[in-house]
Motif scaffolding. Structure first.
Motif, PDB file in Angstrom:
ATOM      1  N   ASN A  34       0.891  -1.098   0.149  1.00 39.67           N
ATOM      2  CA  ASN A  34       0.181   0.005   0.094  1.00 39.67           C
ATOM      3  C   ASN A  34       0.988   1.223   0.015  1.00 39.67           C
ATOM      4  N   ASN A  35       2.321   1.102   0.045  1.00 39.11           N
ATOM      5  CA  ASN A  35       3.210   2.325  -0.009  1.00 39.11           C
ATOM      6  C   ASN A  35       2.820   2.927   1.153  1.00 39.11           C
ATOM      7  N   ALA A  36       2.742   2.337   2.185  1.00 41.01           N
ATOM      8  CA  ALA A  36       2.376   3.148   3.533  1.00 41.01           C
ATOM      9  C   ALA A  36       3.740   2.961   4.428  1.00 41.01           C
ATOM     10  N   LEU A  37       4.535   3.802   4.354  1.00 35.37           N
ATOM     11  CA  LEU A  37       5.930   3.733   4.763  1.00 35.37           C
ATOM     12  C   LEU A  37       6.356   4.418   5.959  1.00 35.37           C
ATOM     13  N   GLU A  38       5.244   4.888   6.834  1.00 31.57           N
ATOM     14  CA  GLU A  38       5.471   5.206   8.070  1.00 31.57           C
ATOM     15  C   GLU A  38       4.983   3.973   8.984  1.00 31.57           C
ATOM     16  N   ILE A  39       5.993   3.688   9.754  1.00 29.53           N
ATOM     17  CA  ILE A  39       5.580   2.513  10.580  1.00 29.53           C
ATOM     18  C   ILE A  39       6.312   2.534  12.113  1.00 29.53           C
ATOM     19  N   ASP A  40       6.321   3.648  12.470  1.00 27.68           N
ATOM     20  CA  ASP A  40       6.844   3.943  14.019  1.00 27.68           C
ATOM     21  C   ASP A  40       5.792   3.440  14.769  1.00 27.68           C
ATOM     22  N   ASN A  41       4.603   3.496  14.640  1.00 31.47           N
ATOM     23  CA  ASN A  41       3.773   2.961  15.669  1.00 31.47           C
ATOM     24  C   ASN A  41       3.741   1.604  15.609  1.00 31.47           C
ATOM     25  N   TYR A  42       4.008   0.946  14.564  1.00 27.67           N
ATOM     26  CA  TYR A  42       3.949  -0.667  14.418  1.00 27.67           C
ATOM     27  C   TYR A  42       5.364  -1.267  15.117  1.00 27.67           C
ATOM     28  N   LEU A  43       6.445  -0.542  14.972  1.00 23.42           N
ATOM     29  CA  LEU A  43       7.581  -0.924  15.625  1.00 23.42           C
ATOM     30  C   LEU A  43       7.489  -0.845  17.196  1.00 23.42           C
ATOM     31  N   THR A  44       6.896   0.237  17.702  1.00 19.20           N
ATOM     32  CA  THR A  44       6.522   0.402  19.172  1.00 19.20           C
ATOM     33  C   THR A  44       5.695  -0.765  19.583  1.00 19.20           C
ATOM     34  N   GLU A  45       4.510  -0.807  18.898  1.00 15.43           N
ATOM     35  CA  GLU A  45       3.537  -1.974  19.316  1.00 15.43           C
ATOM     36  C   GLU A  45       4.083  -3.239  19.399  1.00 15.43           C
ATOM     37  N   ASN A  46       5.264  -3.559  18.558  1.00 14.41           N
ATOM     38  CA  ASN A  46       5.834  -4.927  18.457  1.00 14.41           C
ATOM     39  C   ASN A  46       7.173  -5.128  18.986  1.00 14.41           C
ATOM     40  N   ASN A  47       7.318  -3.927  19.867  1.00 10.50           N
ATOM     41  CA  ASN A  47       8.468  -3.914  20.609  1.00 10.50           C
ATOM     42  C   ASN A  47       9.979  -4.051  19.638  1.00 10.50           C
ATOM     43  N   MET A  48      10.119  -3.377  18.722  1.00 10.19           N
ATOM     44  CA  MET A  48      11.348  -3.703  17.825  1.00 10.19           C
ATOM     45  C   MET A  48      12.113  -2.363  18.183  1.00 10.19           C
ATOM     46  N   ALA A  49      13.428  -2.730  18.409  1.00 10.64           N
ATOM     47  CA  ALA A  49      14.373  -1.562  18.854  1.00 10.64           C
ATOM     48  C   ALA A  49      14.700  -0.982  17.656  1.00 10.64           C
ATOM     49  N   THR A  50      14.959   0.275  17.741  1.00 13.47           N
ATOM     50  CA  THR A  50      15.410   1.103  16.601  1.00 13.47           C
ATOM     51  C   THR A  50      16.994   1.139  16.762  1.00 13.47           C
ATOM     52  N   LEU A  51      17.718   1.837  15.972  1.00 11.56           N
ATOM     53  CA  LEU A  51      19.008   2.195  16.244  1.00 11.56           C
ATOM     54  C   LEU A  51      19.305   3.105  17.332  1.00 11.56           C
ATOM     55  N   LYS A  52      18.373   4.085  17.205  1.00 14.91           N
ATOM     56  CA  LYS A  52      18.389   5.110  18.285  1.00 14.91           C
ATOM     57  C   LYS A  52      18.347   4.267  19.877  1.00 14.91           C
ATOM     58  N   GLU A  53      17.244   3.496  20.010  1.00 13.98           N
ATOM     59  CA  GLU A  53      16.799   2.958  21.044  1.00 13.98           C
ATOM     60  C   GLU A  53      17.971   2.102  21.793  1.00 13.98           C
ATOM     61  N   ASN A  54      18.571   1.298  20.782  1.00 16.89           N
ATOM     62  CA  ASN A  54      19.850   0.766  20.999  1.00 16.89           C
ATOM     63  C   ASN A  54      20.951   1.435  21.583  1.00 16.89           C
ATOM     64  N   ALA A  55      21.142   2.515  20.908  1.00 20.69           N
ATOM     65  CA  ALA A  55      22.271   3.473  21.559  1.00 20.69           C
ATOM     66  C   ALA A  55      21.980   3.701  22.721  1.00 20.69           C
ATOM     67  N   ILE A  56      20.674   4.223  23.099  1.00 19.47           N
ATOM     68  CA  ILE A  56      20.439   4.666  24.414  1.00 19.47           C
ATOM     69  C   ILE A  56      20.652   3.590  25.401  1.00 19.47           C
ATOM     70  N   ASP A  57      20.406   2.417  24.953  1.00 22.23           N
ATOM     71  CA  ASP A  57      20.694   1.268  26.165  1.00 22.23           C
ATOM     72  C   ASP A  57      22.139   1.085  26.506  1.00 22.23           C
ATOM     73  N   LEU A  58      23.107   1.487  25.175  1.00 23.03           N
ATOM     74  CA  LEU A  58      24.266   1.379  25.542  1.00 23.03           C
ATOM     75  C   LEU A  58      24.916   2.260  26.464  1.00 23.03           C
ATOM     76  N   ILE A  59      24.060   3.513  26.177  1.00 18.73           N
ATOM     77  CA  ILE A  59      24.647   4.679  27.165  1.00 18.73           C
ATOM     78  C   ILE A  59      24.146   4.111  28.719  1.00 18.73           C
ATOM     79  N   LYS A  60      22.967   3.559  28.885  1.00 17.21           N
ATOM     80  CA  LYS A  60      22.594   3.095  30.180  1.00 17.21           C
ATOM     81  C   LYS A  60      23.333   2.192  30.812  1.00 17.21           C
TER      82      LYS A  60
END
Length: 469
Positions: free
Chosen positions: A428-454
């Motif tokens: 469907n060319n629906a290329l905004e999936i931020d909500n999908y990633l959050t709902e399915n607990n998929m870590a982005t590069l940014k979230e993994n970077a924050i984990d490494l800082i923690k």
């Protein structure tokens, strides 16, 4: 109190070898008119005389504290293993010494750069360039010609870029170097990429995947067909991840073929082809030939154009597992990139198994890292600091990390397996999936970077670009 700068000029550093610096406990501080001034902890007449014999120069010794000398040594002179000292004694050639030293201190690239009054040599160590040598302008053409001859390049061609390869053999090891020449204002710049030939030491579980990510990734590569795409900028470790994957897939029942530029590792049991675009051996034409070679797994070094992308999709549709890399900023941006190339979204949806994005970040030195309170000004302007991030670690620098504050690197990943829900998004060319990633607990590069800082593994400064993305 004024902080002492322990970096000394490259022209002084190269007056003595690392072995001499550590053996005599000396630091060059000044050189003019055939005299060299050294700092040391215990100046003596005997040491002065021995250095004059060894170096063939007039020597002056100045006293400095042992703490200062130690810091000067570790900041400016990297120690090498015993076996490399042996190699350097066997090799009288400056160029060969330089190449062997780069390999043994863990450099990935060597840059030879000519300027108006001098030429410099820089090594890339843990992702950062550091100046190592200054070469006189008069000596530089000789070094360029030696490199060109070793790499099989045309020494008379100085106007066009050239690419070649050198194999370095010593009695203890063998490794390859990719050579690239580029005409610049003051002469040819040469960049050498050191290729680690042996892939035996690469393990998927050692690269930086979290347990969840490793499970997700290994499940997707077990599929008999489809495309696995790994994205990230140059030098982010994509090729290493590909080889670790091939190593897992490599067995007696599987025919694996690869087309690469350059071949960075050798893997027994895998049929590897070196790209040669000047004779028409490019990614797309080789992929076409591969399909007649009865392969199970195909690895394409990089999807650079629509021809290669189309051939990769055709290979996946005809029952092959295709692995490749692509230059995008995130795992989901890979889908947008393929659509921009002109690949129909229904074909992407039916062939893409998993999209992976990765970066390499430097790890803080465990010996000297220092814990500090979190301050808003450390972060990008619109970044929301997580409530549970109360403190972070900063790089300090010590003897163990050559006063860089960092030791080694670690890959961080963003993994998006393409399932039915995402297949619909793509079609469907629906290329905004931020909500999908959050709902399915998929870590982005940014979230993994924050984990490494923690966890205190890396610093805010090192992952700043990911946080501001």
């Amino acid at each position: 109190m004024v902080k002492t700068d322990f970096n000394i000029e490259t022209s002084l550093v190269q007056l003595i070898s690392s072995e001499q610096a550590y053996h005599y406990n000396i630091i060059p501080s000044e050189a003019k008119n055939g005299h060299i001034v050294f700092k040391t902890t215990h100046p003596s007449k005997a040491l002065k005389q021995e250095l004059e014999i060894v170096l063939g120069k007039q020597i002056k010794l100045l006293k400095d504290s042992s703490e200062n000398i130690q810091q000067y040594l570790t900041t400016n002179f990297r120690q090498q293993s015993n076996n490399v000292k042996e190699h350097l004694e066997y090799s009288a050639d400056f160029l060969e010494k330089l190449l062997l030293r780069a390999k043994h201190i863990g450099s990935s690239d060597i840059h030879f750069e000519p300027y108006e009054t001098k030429c410099r040599v820089r090594y890339r160590l843990d992702g950062k360039l550091k100046e190592q040598y200054i070469i006189a302008l008069s000596e530089y053409p000789v070094i360029v010609n030696k490199l060109k001859i070793k790499a099989g390049l045309d020494i008379s061609e100085k106007r066009l870029p050239q690419d070649g390869r050198i194999t370095i053999k010593t009695h203890a090891e063998e490794f390859d170097i990719r050579v690239s020449s580029l005409p610049t204002l003051h002469g040819e710049k040469m960049v050498l990429r050191i290729l680690s030939k042996d892939a035996d030491h690469i393990q998927l579980q050692d690269l930086g995947f979290t347990k969840k990510e490793l499970k997700t990734y290994t499940e997707t590569i077990k599929k008999p067909n489809g495309i696995i795409l790994i994205s990230g900028p140059t030098g982010s470790g994509k090729t290493t991840t590909l080889y670790a994957t091939l190593k897992l897939l490599n067995d007696d029942k599987t025919n694996i073929v690869t087309i690469e530029d350059p071949i960075e590792y050798t893997l027994e049991g895998v049929n590897q082809v070196q790209l040669k675009e000047n004779i028409g051996l490019d990614f797309a034409s080789t992929l076409r030939t591969f399909l007649r070679q009865d392969p199970d797994v195909i690895m394409v070094g990089e999807i650079r154009d629509v021809k290669t992308a189309n051939m990769a999709i055709r290979a996946a549709l005809t029952g092959h597992l295709v692995l490749s890399t692509i230059h995008t900023n995130s795992a989901w941006a890979t889908v947008s990139r393929l659509i921009d190339m002109g690949i129909p979204s229904f074909l992407i949806a039916s062939t893409l198994n998993v999209s992976v994005a990765q970066r390499l970040v430097r790890k803080l030195c465990n010996t000297c890292k220092k814990e500090e309170r979190i301050a808003k000004e450390l972060f990008p302007e619109h970044f929301d600091i997580p409530k549970d991030l109360k403190s972070h670690y900063v790089a300090v620098g010590c003897h163990a990390c050559y006063h860089t504050g960092y030791q080694g690197r670690k890959a961080i990943y963003e993994i998006i397996p393409i399932n039915k829900a995402l297949t619909k998004h793509i079609k469907n060319n629906a290329l905004e999936i931020d909500n999908y990633l959050t709902e399915n607990n998929m870590a982005t590069l940014k979230e993994n970077a924050i984990d490494l800082i923690k966890q205190g593994i890396t610093s805010v400064e090192e992952v700043y670009a990911l946080l501001s993305d």
